[in-house]
Design a protein around this motif. Structure first.
Motif: not given
Lengths: 231, 231
Positions: A57, A70, A74, A81, A92, A228
């Motif tokens: 993503s 994101n 996940r 991510i 991330a 995120c």
């Protein structure tokens, strides 16, 4: 365009954001670019119906106008991510750098760092197409007046994108006139900001005089995206 | 998909209508499908920038929700206006019938009469894709309760479209969830009206219980479209 990579454009009517789902037909490995939090159920259902395994993503940058999906994606799929390292995002999985390559089966996605709108914009290059986020828009480009925007960097990023082959399809992060795609050849001629060999001075003069209001969701979007979308 | 036929999807935010511009890369001969009157300047500018010669302006049916740009496009470019013969439109250049074929260079566009939403719906079949108007929508189909709509005919038209190869891209006339395309394989499985082998009785029961309001622009759109948008 390789016959093995399929691209599906999706649209969020509320924020006029284009999301892209791409997958390798052979392995069904998939990536989503610029997801929108409010559309996560729609997108997860589509991913499930298509029998895809979401591997990545990816966001083109820390957006100011919508919140990414994101994190929830996940959580639902176990995907990674991907953001640019300048985003300094703590959530991330991968902080990507210029020229990093991600694979969906045998299909490659190459990252170009294309700053200017922010300091963490990336474009995604696949066989025959480029996803340009808010760097190159159709006949236009993203603004450079907040979030560490930089007019000189934008000019250079746009020219780097214009070095791609003419028939490369341009898939932008937004469009406000009802265009869904363009091509590098068209933008080289008709982009109003840099097309037809426009000089940096002319470009800077235009960018300095846009007088745009702040995005109405910037106060919630930027922190939401740094997290995120886990809000 | 043939590399010589390029398809560009366009969107009208006011009526949520998809317009399609398609052209042969060799000869630059082009057709536009389901144009929107308010977007004629945008579309003429794009046609000019791309260096295209507009040969056909085609509508999938006499629309009830927006007015076509057929007439103004013919005035500007000299193109031919194509509608199905059941439309009884006095201003069309060509009243097409089932299995008629139109050429853009070496690229063929085959007409299928796919009634049900109205009595004059046509779908346009090109190499690798089909433009389904308001007959097949993504996971859905057009309503059948006005303009000589016919539920039995819709069921048959949808099944005819489902006979196309699985990987045929489906480009609909509208979508209200942010989808821009689908495939015949997906619709055969997941179309909520006829997917997964749904019986005619189940289909008819669904269509008889939609309880939809009349389109808000039907009173001006139908006569406006009968006049090819020359209003």
């Amino acid at each position: 365009m390789s016959c093995n990579l399929t691209i599906r454009q999706l649209f969020d009517y509320e924020t006029w954001t284009y999301t892209y789902l791409l997958w390798d037909e052979q392995t069904k490995e998939a990536a989503i670019i610029d997801s929108v939090l409010e559309q996560k159920d729609r997108d997860l259902k589509l991913i499930q119906q298509l029998g895809l395994a979401l591997k990545y993503s990816m966001d083109t940058h820390i957006h100011a106008d919508h919140i990414t999906a994101n994190g929830p994606l996940r959580q639902a799929t176990g995907c990674e991510i991907v953001l640019h390292s300048n985003s300094c995002s703590a959530c991330a999985t991968i902080l990507a750098k210029d020229n990093d390559v991600f694979m969906l089966g045998d299909q490659s996605i190459t990252i170009w760092h294309t700053p200017g709108h922010t300091d963490n914009d990336i474009s995604f290059i696949v066989d025959g197409a480029v996803f340009t986020g808010d760097t190159m828009l159709i006949r236009d480009c993203g603004r450079t007046d907040f979030q560490k925007g930089d007019t000189q960097a934008m000019y250079e990023s746009l020219h780097r994108l214009l070095s791609l082959p003419d028939n490369t399809i341009v898939y932008p992060g937004h469009d406000y006139k009802g265009f869904t795609s363009s091509s590098i050849g068209e933008e080289r001629q008709f982009n109003t900001r840099v097309g037809n060999g426009k000089s940096y001075d002319d470009f800077k003069h235009m960018m300095d005089n846009l007088n745009l209001p702040n995005p109405r969701r910037i106060d919630v979007s930027v922190p939401g995206n740094m997290a995120c979308g886990m809000i």
